[in-house]
Design a protein around this motif. Structure first.
Motif, mmCIF file in Angstrom:
data_model
loop_
_atom_site.group_PDB
_atom_site.id
_atom_site.type_symbol
_atom_site.label_atom_id
_atom_site.label_comp_id
_atom_site.label_asym_id
_atom_site.label_seq_id
_atom_site.Cartn_x
_atom_site.Cartn_y
_atom_site.Cartn_z
ATOM 1 N N SER A 172 30.352 60.072 5.235
ATOM 2 C CA SER A 172 30.115 61.403 5.784
ATOM 3 C C SER A 172 29.178 61.378 6.993
ATOM 4 N N LYS A 173 28.249 60.414 7.055
ATOM 5 C CA LYS A 173 27.235 60.457 8.114
ATOM 6 C C LYS A 173 27.408 59.390 9.185
ATOM 7 N N CYS A 174 27.968 58.268 8.849
ATOM 8 C CA CYS A 174 27.921 57.138 9.772
ATOM 9 C C CYS A 174 29.300 56.726 10.292
ATOM 10 N N GLN A 175 30.326 56.996 9.488
ATOM 11 C CA GLN A 175 31.656 56.492 9.816
ATOM 12 C C GLN A 175 32.204 57.030 11.137
ATOM 13 N N VAL A 176 31.861 58.282 11.481
ATOM 14 C CA VAL A 176 32.367 58.849 12.747
ATOM 15 C C VAL A 176 32.113 57.915 13.915
ATOM 16 N N CYS A 177 30.951 57.289 13.926
ATOM 17 C CA CYS A 177 30.626 56.394 15.036
ATOM 18 C C CYS A 177 30.842 54.925 14.685
ATOM 19 N N HIS A 178 30.491 54.560 13.448
ATOM 20 C CA HIS A 178 30.523 53.138 13.110
ATOM 21 C C HIS A 178 31.846 52.673 12.515
ATOM 22 N N GLY A 179 32.752 53.617 12.241
ATOM 23 C CA GLY A 179 34.072 53.250 11.738
ATOM 24 C C GLY A 179 34.048 52.869 10.269
ATOM 25 N N LYS A 223 32.420 54.095 22.641
ATOM 26 C CA LYS A 223 32.049 54.711 23.921
ATOM 27 C C LYS A 223 30.532 54.905 24.022
ATOM 28 N N LEU A 224 29.904 55.145 22.866
ATOM 29 C CA LEU A 224 28.453 55.355 22.844
ATOM 30 C C LEU A 224 27.681 54.031 22.833
ATOM 31 N N GLY A 225 28.417 52.945 22.578
ATOM 32 C CA GLY A 225 27.773 51.632 22.614
ATOM 33 C C GLY A 225 27.416 51.041 21.260
ATOM 34 N N VAL A 226 28.146 51.425 20.181
ATOM 35 C CA VAL A 226 27.852 50.809 18.881
ATOM 36 C C VAL A 226 28.277 49.341 18.909
ATOM 37 N N LYS A 227 27.544 48.554 18.160
ATOM 38 C CA LYS A 227 27.903 47.149 18.020
ATOM 39 C C LYS A 227 28.556 46.957 16.671
ATOM 40 N N ASP A 228 29.472 46.000 16.603
ATOM 41 C CA ASP A 228 30.099 45.627 15.343
ATOM 42 C C ASP A 228 29.002 45.160 14.377
ATOM 43 N N SER A 234 15.818 51.199 13.109
ATOM 44 C CA SER A 234 16.789 51.798 14.036
ATOM 45 C C SER A 234 17.417 53.048 13.433
ATOM 46 N N THR A 235 17.689 52.993 12.118
ATOM 47 C CA THR A 235 18.323 54.140 11.461
ATOM 48 C C THR A 235 17.334 55.302 11.352
ATOM 49 N N LYS A 236 16.095 54.981 11.057
ATOM 50 C CA LYS A 236 15.082 56.033 10.920
ATOM 51 C C LYS A 236 14.753 56.691 12.248
ATOM 52 N N GLY A 286 16.303 56.074 15.266
ATOM 53 C CA GLY A 286 17.360 56.152 16.258
ATOM 54 C C GLY A 286 17.236 55.012 17.244
ATOM 55 N N LYS A 287 18.311 54.764 17.974
ATOM 56 C CA LYS A 287 18.318 53.659 18.933
ATOM 57 C C LYS A 287 19.379 53.993 19.965
ATOM 58 N N GLY A 288 19.042 54.003 21.217
ATOM 59 C CA GLY A 288 20.004 54.382 22.250
ATOM 60 C C GLY A 288 20.620 55.738 21.921
ATOM 61 N N LYS A 289 21.948 55.771 21.760
ATOM 62 C CA LYS A 289 22.631 57.030 21.445
ATOM 63 C C LYS A 289 22.748 57.270 19.940
ATOM 64 N N MET A 290 22.228 56.365 19.165
ATOM 65 C CA MET A 290 22.247 56.514 17.705
ATOM 66 C C MET A 290 21.235 57.583 17.302
ATOM 67 N N PRO A 291 21.704 58.619 16.571
ATOM 68 C CA PRO A 291 20.760 59.672 16.187
ATOM 69 C C PRO A 291 19.731 59.175 15.193
ATOM 70 N N LYS A 292 18.559 59.821 15.134
ATOM 71 C CA LYS A 292 17.576 59.379 14.141
ATOM 72 C C LYS A 292 17.784 60.131 12.831
ATOM 73 N N TYR A 293 17.552 59.394 11.736
ATOM 74 C CA TYR A 293 17.816 59.964 10.415
ATOM 75 C C TYR A 293 16.552 60.196 9.598
ATOM 76 N N GLU A 294 15.411 59.972 10.219
ATOM 77 C CA GLU A 294 14.165 60.243 9.509
ATOM 78 C C GLU A 294 14.116 61.731 9.174
ATOM 79 N N LYS A 319 16.196 63.326 7.485
ATOM 80 C CA LYS A 319 17.528 63.761 7.044
ATOM 81 C C LYS A 319 17.982 62.970 5.838
ATOM 82 N N LEU A 320 17.538 61.708 5.789
ATOM 83 C CA LEU A 320 17.855 60.855 4.649
ATOM 84 C C LEU A 320 16.545 60.320 4.091
ATOM 85 N N THR A 321 16.519 60.030 2.797
ATOM 86 C CA THR A 321 15.303 59.459 2.221
ATOM 87 C C THR A 321 15.248 57.966 2.550
HETATM 88 C C1 HEC Z 1 26.689 59.695 16.944
HETATM 89 C C2 HEC Z 1 27.104 58.361 16.616
HETATM 90 C C3 HEC Z 1 26.379 57.603 15.530
HETATM 91 C C4 HEC Z 1 26.220 57.961 14.217
HETATM 92 C C5 HEC Z 1 26.678 59.242 13.529
HETATM 93 C C6 HEC Z 1 25.520 56.860 13.577
HETATM 94 N N1 HEC Z 1 25.250 55.866 14.479
HETATM 95 FE FE1 HEC Z 1 24.309 54.110 14.107
HETATM 96 N N2 HEC Z 1 24.443 53.602 16.082
HETATM 97 C C7 HEC Z 1 25.065 54.371 17.059
HETATM 98 C C8 HEC Z 1 24.945 53.679 18.333
HETATM 99 C C9 HEC Z 1 25.505 54.183 19.655
HETATM 100 C C10 HEC Z 1 24.220 52.493 18.085
HETATM 101 C C11 HEC Z 1 23.820 51.396 19.096
HETATM 102 C C12 HEC Z 1 22.461 51.700 19.629
HETATM 103 C C13 HEC Z 1 22.073 50.732 20.710
HETATM 104 O O1 HEC Z 1 22.011 49.537 20.423
HETATM 105 O O2 HEC Z 1 21.839 51.197 21.806
HETATM 106 C C14 HEC Z 1 23.909 52.483 16.660
HETATM 107 C C15 HEC Z 1 23.194 51.476 16.020
HETATM 108 C C16 HEC Z 1 22.950 51.433 14.667
HETATM 109 C C17 HEC Z 1 22.201 50.408 14.006
HETATM 110 C C18 HEC Z 1 21.513 49.218 14.662
HETATM 111 C C19 HEC Z 1 22.445 48.090 14.842
HETATM 112 C C20 HEC Z 1 22.344 47.622 16.223
HETATM 113 O O3 HEC Z 1 23.297 47.884 16.995
HETATM 114 O O4 HEC Z 1 21.319 47.015 16.549
HETATM 115 C C21 HEC Z 1 22.186 50.693 12.682
HETATM 116 C C22 HEC Z 1 21.546 49.886 11.561
HETATM 117 C C23 HEC Z 1 22.920 51.912 12.510
HETATM 118 N N3 HEC Z 1 23.364 52.341 13.734
HETATM 119 C C24 HEC Z 1 23.107 52.539 11.308
HETATM 120 C C25 HEC Z 1 23.656 53.808 11.153
HETATM 121 C C26 HEC Z 1 23.701 54.511 9.912
HETATM 122 C C27 HEC Z 1 23.188 53.965 8.584
HETATM 123 C C28 HEC Z 1 24.275 55.723 10.162
HETATM 124 C C29 HEC Z 1 24.516 56.851 9.182
HETATM 125 C C30 HEC Z 1 23.371 57.348 8.458
HETATM 126 C C31 HEC Z 1 24.590 55.767 11.582
HETATM 127 N N4 HEC Z 1 24.198 54.574 12.143
HETATM 128 C C32 HEC Z 1 25.179 56.831 12.237
HETATM 129 C C33 HEC Z 1 25.720 55.570 16.871
HETATM 130 C C34 HEC Z 1 25.769 56.282 15.693
#
Ligand code: HEC
Length: 103
Positions: free
Chosen positions: A32-39, A50-55, A72-74, A76-84, A86-88
């Motif tokens: 529900s929270k991560c798959q949209v971006c991370h597959g 497109k946002l730059g996620v890594k495998d 990174s999850t707490k 946020g990182k780059g375009k990754m939203p922060k979850y502090e 929102k999640l425990t």
């Molecule tokens: C809106 C899209 C989006 C969502 C939703 C998202 N992520 Fe990400 N995530 C990213 C992007 C983009 C990066 C790469 C950030 C970078 O390296 O600049 C990332 C990076 C990460 C990383 C670090 C790995 C690395 O590339 O160094 C982790 C761990 C991670 N995400 C976990 C999660 C988890 C757990 C969730 C769900 C709670 C989640 N993400 C939801 C977009 C997303």
């Protein structure tokens, strides 16, 4: 005495029932929270790429420590939203374990 025994049974019952649901929760949370971006497989969805996620299987992500991935999850990182907030912490820890175990 009977009452006490009963509550012990109820407690044990709750623990037994709650345990398997726990793992499913993490999977559901990821979906529900991560798959949209991370597959579904952690390789990154089209939108995520497109946002730059890594495998998650890549050496680049695997070499990171759990603590770094939790951070990174707490925060946020780059375009990754922060979850502090929102999640425990436990949910985040379980998600990182889930990500690590992905194949
Ligand atoms: C809106 C899209 C989006 C969502 C939703 C998202 N992520 Fe990400 N995530 C990213 C992007 C983009 C990066 C790469 C950030 C970078 O390296 O600049 C990332 C990076 C990460 C990383 C670090 C790995 C690395 O590339 O160094 C982790 C761990 C991670 N995400 C976990 C999660 C988890 C757990 C969730 C769900 C709670 C989640 N993400 C939801 C977009 C997303």
């Amino acid at each position: 005495m009977k009452k006490m025994l009963l509550s012990v049974f109820v407690l044990v019952g709750i623990v037994v029932i709650a345990r398997p649901a726990f793992a499913d929760d993490t999977e559901a949370l990821y979906k529900s929270k991560c798959q949209v971006c991370h597959g579904p497989d952690g390789k990154g969805s089209a939108a995520g790429q497109k946002l730059g996620v890594k495998d998650f299987h890549s050496a680049e992500v695997q070499k990171e420590t759990d603590d770094a991935l939790i951070k990174s999850t707490k925060e946020g990182k780059g375009k990754m939203p922060k979850y502090e907030g929102k999640l425990t912490d436990d949910q985040i820890k379980d998600l990182i374990k889930y990500i690590r175990a992905m194949k």
